[in-house]
Design a protein around this motif. Sequence first.
Motif, PDB file in Angstrom:
ATOM      1  N   THR A  10      34.375  29.156  40.264  1.00 29.31           N
ATOM      2  CA  THR A  10      33.614  30.456  39.852  1.00 29.31           C
ATOM      3  C   THR A  10      34.153  31.570  40.825  1.00 29.31           C
ATOM      4  O   THR A  10      34.017  32.636  40.354  1.00 29.31           O
ATOM      5  CB  THR A  10      32.009  30.180  40.312  1.00 29.31           C
ATOM      6  OG1 THR A  10      31.976  29.555  41.511  1.00 29.31           O
ATOM      7  CG2 THR A  10      31.529  29.175  39.312  1.00 29.31           C
ATOM      8  N   GLY A  11      34.750  31.177  41.864  1.00 31.41           N
ATOM      9  CA  GLY A  11      35.287  32.262  42.703  1.00 31.41           C
ATOM     10  C   GLY A  11      36.427  32.842  42.030  1.00 31.41           C
ATOM     11  O   GLY A  11      36.735  34.349  41.869  1.00 31.41           O
ATOM     12  N   GLU A  12      37.284  32.300  41.262  1.00 34.23           N
ATOM     13  CA  GLU A  12      38.234  32.830  40.462  1.00 34.23           C
ATOM     14  C   GLU A  12      37.916  33.523  39.334  1.00 34.23           C
ATOM     15  O   GLU A  12      38.574  34.660  39.237  1.00 34.23           O
ATOM     16  CB  GLU A  12      39.356  31.784  39.981  1.00 34.23           C
ATOM     17  CG  GLU A  12      40.232  31.138  41.285  1.00 34.23           C
ATOM     18  CD  GLU A  12      40.733  29.762  40.859  1.00 34.23           C
ATOM     19  OE1 GLU A  12      41.708  29.166  41.379  1.00 34.23           O
ATOM     20  OE2 GLU A  12      40.307  29.075  39.912  1.00 34.23           O
ATOM     21  N   VAL A  13      36.934  33.191  38.735  1.00 32.23           N
ATOM     22  CA  VAL A  13      36.334  33.866  37.645  1.00 32.23           C
ATOM     23  C   VAL A  13      35.851  35.241  37.998  1.00 32.23           C
ATOM     24  O   VAL A  13      35.787  36.328  37.512  1.00 32.23           O
ATOM     25  CB  VAL A  13      35.221  33.025  36.701  1.00 32.23           C
ATOM     26  CG1 VAL A  13      34.732  34.016  35.856  1.00 32.23           C
ATOM     27  CG2 VAL A  13      36.017  31.791  36.040  1.00 32.23           C
ATOM     28  N   ALA A  14      35.085  35.172  39.047  1.00 32.07           N
ATOM     29  CA  ALA A  14      34.418  36.525  40.044  1.00 32.07           C
ATOM     30  C   ALA A  14      35.742  37.377  40.218  1.00 32.07           C
ATOM     31  O   ALA A  14      35.418  38.489  39.880  1.00 32.07           O
ATOM     32  CB  ALA A  14      33.798  36.172  41.158  1.00 32.07           C
ATOM     33  N   LYS A  15      36.742  37.061  40.594  1.00 32.80           N
ATOM     34  CA  LYS A  15      37.832  37.988  40.920  1.00 32.80           C
ATOM     35  C   LYS A  15      38.598  38.591  39.818  1.00 32.80           C
ATOM     36  O   LYS A  15      38.726  39.615  39.268  1.00 32.80           O
ATOM     37  CB  LYS A  15      38.827  37.189  41.718  1.00 32.80           C
ATOM     38  CG  LYS A  15      38.799  36.927  42.969  1.00 32.80           C
ATOM     39  CD  LYS A  15      39.820  36.409  43.638  1.00 32.80           C
ATOM     40  CE  LYS A  15      39.357  35.903  45.218  1.00 32.80           C
ATOM     41  NZ  LYS A  15      40.629  35.150  45.840  1.00 32.80           N
ATOM     42  N   VAL A  16      38.542  37.725  38.503  1.00 32.95           N
ATOM     43  CA  VAL A  16      39.185  37.967  37.084  1.00 32.95           C
ATOM     44  C   VAL A  16      37.873  39.255  36.704  1.00 32.95           C
ATOM     45  O   VAL A  16      38.583  40.204  35.949  1.00 32.95           O
ATOM     46  CB  VAL A  16      39.276  36.835  36.254  1.00 32.95           C
ATOM     47  CG1 VAL A  16      39.274  37.372  34.779  1.00 32.95           C
ATOM     48  CG2 VAL A  16      40.334  36.107  36.588  1.00 32.95           C
ATOM     49  N   CYS A  17      36.729  39.002  36.859  1.00 33.85           N
ATOM     50  CA  CYS A  17      35.575  39.969  36.170  1.00 33.85           C
ATOM     51  C   CYS A  17      35.286  40.842  36.929  1.00 33.85           C
ATOM     52  O   CYS A  17      34.439  41.621  36.639  1.00 33.85           O
ATOM     53  CB  CYS A  17      34.628  38.855  35.531  1.00 33.85           C
ATOM     54  SG  CYS A  17      34.973  37.713  34.480  1.00 33.85           S
TER      55      CYS A  17
END
Length: 192
Positions: A10-17
């Motif tokens: 979820t942290g990686e997705v947060a950075k992407v979005c």
Amino acid sequence: MPRQKDILTTGEVAKVCNVAPRTVSKWFDSGQLRGYRIPGSKDRRIPVSSLIRFMKAHQIPLDGLQSGNTRVLIVDGESEIVDVLKKVLGEQANYEVRTAHTGFAAGLECEKYRPHVILVDMHLADVRGQDVLKLVRGTDDLQLTKVIAMSGKLTDGQSQHLIQEGFDGYLRKPFHVRQVIEAIEEATAIVY
């Protein structure tokens, strides 16, 4: 060359979005963003393919994702088929395409090229398509590679048997290029 991750936290997705991790958790918990939980944990994991579908559906810019082309290896002894597929898949689908005419050459290409998808003829002169599948499944660096069988001699029963053997798809020759592109897109869960 490192392989792009196909599962994100979820942290990686947060950075992407460009949002807070808690926002990603809400998307996941509401069912908008598909993924899975780690057994015995509350940690969530999101496949890149699900993330891209979600981002496109909500007009979130894809800038945060690494871009690149899907790498396809075509393994077939018939030069005409190989040449046409290489040209059309490269031009129409923007895939990065390499070719091999034998199982041995395919093994060498896999080692150097690390394809995302292999289109393999089931009736190569030196090995069976099943042998290529076995090699791919037995190689740690190729565990995420999708293998699609190609043959002009497949019955419906044989086609289903190929799926049971572990192939990620099949194509009956002769086929239209659109069918090949659809088979590649359907088989691969990784979008580059």
